[in-house]
Design an enzyme around this catalytic site. Structure first.
Site, PDB file in Angstrom:
ATOM      1  N   GLY A 123       0.790  -1.168  -0.198  1.00  0.00           N
ATOM      2  CA  GLY A 123       0.045   0.033  -0.051  1.00  0.00           C
ATOM      3  C   GLY A 123       0.806   1.214   0.092  1.00  0.00           C
ATOM      4  O   GLY A 123       1.018   1.861   1.095  1.00  0.00           O
ATOM      5  N   SER A 157      -1.525  -3.632  -6.162  1.00  0.00           N
ATOM      6  CA  SER A 157      -1.560  -4.997  -6.773  1.00  0.00           C
ATOM      7  C   SER A 157      -2.157  -6.197  -5.908  1.00  0.00           C
ATOM      8  O   SER A 157      -1.720  -6.357  -4.731  1.00  0.00           O
ATOM      9  CB  SER A 157      -0.252  -5.429  -7.449  1.00  0.00           C
ATOM     10  OG  SER A 157       0.174  -4.657  -8.377  1.00  0.00           O
ATOM     11  N   GLU A 240      12.046  -4.291  -5.411  1.00  0.00           N
ATOM     12  CA  GLU A 240      11.112  -4.241  -6.437  1.00  0.00           C
ATOM     13  C   GLU A 240      11.780  -4.062  -7.759  1.00  0.00           C
ATOM     14  O   GLU A 240      11.137  -4.749  -8.846  1.00  0.00           O
ATOM     15  CB  GLU A 240      10.213  -2.913  -6.267  1.00  0.00           C
ATOM     16  CG  GLU A 240       9.112  -3.006  -7.277  1.00  0.00           C
ATOM     17  CD  GLU A 240       7.966  -1.795  -6.987  1.00  0.00           C
ATOM     18  OE1 GLU A 240       6.851  -2.167  -6.538  1.00  0.00           O
ATOM     19  OE2 GLU A 240       8.481  -0.703  -6.866  1.00  0.00           O
ATOM     20  N   SER A 357       7.613   5.462 -12.636  1.00  0.00           N
ATOM     21  CA  SER A 357       7.705   5.803 -13.948  1.00  0.00           C
ATOM     22  C   SER A 357       8.915   6.126 -14.658  1.00  0.00           C
ATOM     23  O   SER A 357       9.887   6.465 -13.849  1.00  0.00           O
ATOM     24  CB  SER A 357       6.687   7.079 -14.336  1.00  0.00           C
ATOM     25  OG  SER A 357       7.460   8.339 -13.778  1.00  0.00           O
ATOM     26  N   GLU A 359      10.175   8.677 -16.377  1.00  0.00           N
ATOM     27  CA  GLU A 359      10.692   9.860 -16.114  1.00  0.00           C
ATOM     28  C   GLU A 359      11.074  10.020 -14.740  1.00  0.00           C
ATOM     29  O   GLU A 359      12.428  10.772 -14.510  1.00  0.00           O
ATOM     30  CB  GLU A 359       9.417  10.816 -16.298  1.00  0.00           C
ATOM     31  CG  GLU A 359       8.798  11.184 -17.937  1.00  0.00           C
ATOM     32  CD  GLU A 359       7.828   9.797 -17.911  1.00  0.00           C
ATOM     33  OE1 GLU A 359       7.410  10.066 -19.152  1.00  0.00           O
ATOM     34  OE2 GLU A 359       7.747   9.088 -17.338  1.00  0.00           O
TER      35      GLU A 359
END
Length: 379
Positions: A123, A157, A240, A357, A359
């Site tokens: 979360g 997820s 991750e 992301s 960027e």
């Protein structure tokens, strides 16, 4: 057991038990079935001992190099026995649980995750924060021997299947930024939690919105220090972008090999094929180096953003190649193989977004690795 012995034994076991571990495929297979299949694969590999290697003995593991568990995921993905995205959630959440939870809590909970008895979720993201974790607003306030959590998370997820959640909350003042965040380990069946799945364009409701309405979380479920949740997040994010990406590298190379074996003669543009192969093996080499750094006990940090950028470009290159070579199958095909390519192509559109992301990753590389973009005052 050394790594070579582990690899040899695991490969022989998978040769024997591969048919039992194989997943159903085709448009009719639901996401519920995919998640149930993952739990079955984890349970079989745990009970056979393979899932326990590479994890500390204090959480039910057998010890040994982290390369063992990296190879397990690689072998399962290469044989097309798992979907690496949901499989790798274990690699994202278990190491941080081991590092920051009370030892007794980690010893109780981590084996449940490794064996597939439980599913956990992460979360972090919120509707108004995007990649800026320091601005999160989901709030936890102290109430005697517990926290009371109120707020919302999004893009979570597997939340609809999760038994637990590693949750970042705001415990400092609204303007305290990264200094006022606390990480909690939350039971997802606690009163006040509402989960709403989000159907993505690839046909799976992998992501969810999660609402917390005055949810009670015992103080003993605090991970790390109060107001020290930023350290938990910074510990988790490199995981991750390390072993999880190694598993995805194996999956992408498996998909590329399948495309080479099945595409009609002349369907693959040589230049585009060469570029996709080059990117796949560059990503593989980079991710391999990350695995060996972790196995040596080196602390992972912002350099894993390079791995994430390479993943995104590789994933989109592989599935762009498939879409160009098999346009009818990807667009309208109705057999299992076409459905697999279509689902993969649609999911690959998010590769430059999920997990941070492109960027933001390039900004991290520029500022924290290359020391670019600073003003004269050092900012």
């Amino acid at each position: 057991m050394d790594l070579q012995e582990f690899r040899t034994g695991l490969d022989a076991w998978l040769d024997e038990h591969g048919p039992e571990l194989a997943a159903e495929s085709g448009p009719e297979v639901t996401f519920d079935q995919e998640v149930a299949h993952l739990s079955r694969v984890k349970r079989m590999t745990y009970d056979a001992g393979w899932m326990r290697w590479g994890w500390p003995e204090r959480v039910g593991g057998f010890g040994g190099s982290t390369l063992m568990r990296a190879y397990l995921g690689e072998a399962l993905a290469s044989r097309d026995l798992i979907e690496p995205g949901i499989y790798s959630m274990t690699e994202v959440l278990a190491p941080t649980m081991i590092d920051f939870a009370r030892p007794a809590l980690a010893a109780e909970m981590v084996p449940r995750l490794l064996r597939g008895d439980e599913t956990w979720c992460q979360g972090f993201s919120e509707p108004s924060t995007g990649s800026d974790l320091g601005s999160l607003a989901c709030r936890a306030r102290r109430d005697g021997d517990a926290w009371r959590v109120t707020g919302q998370k999004v893009w979570t997820s597997l939340a609809q299947y999760a038994h637990r959640c590693v949750l970042l909350t705001r415990t400092g003042t609204p303007d305290s930024g990264s200094r006022g965040i606390t990480a909690l380990f939350v039971d997802m069946n606690a009163p006040g939690i509402t989960v709403r799945p989000i159907r993505a364009m690839h046909g799976r409701d992998e992501f969810c919105e999660v609402f917390f309405d005055d949810v009670r979380v015992p103080l003993e479920r605090t991970l790390g220090e109060v107001d020290g949740g930023w350290a938990v997040a910074m510990d988790l994010l490199p995981y991750e972008r390390s072993t999880s990406l190694w598993h995805r590298s194996a999956y992408l190379r498996q998909r590329l090999g399948h495309l080479l074996a099945t595409a009609p003669d002349g369907a693959l543009d040589p230049a585009e094929l060469g570029e996709a192969v080059q990117q796949a093996f560059a990503f593989h080499a980079r991710s391999r180096g990350t695995q060996h750094r972790m196995a040596r006990g080196e602390r992972l940090g912002p350099e894993t953003s390079i791995d994430k950028v390479l993943l995104a470009t590789t994933e989109q290159a592989v599935f762009d190649l498939a879409a160009a070579a098999l346009p009818a199958a990807v667009a309208i095909g109705d057999d299992a193989d076409a459905d697999r390519w279509r689902t993969g192509f649609l999911y690959s559109r998010a590769a430059t977004i999920y997990g941070g992301s492109a960027e933001i990753q390039r900004d991290i590389i520029a500022r924290r690795l290359l020391d670019l973009g600073r003003n004269d005052d050092g900012r």
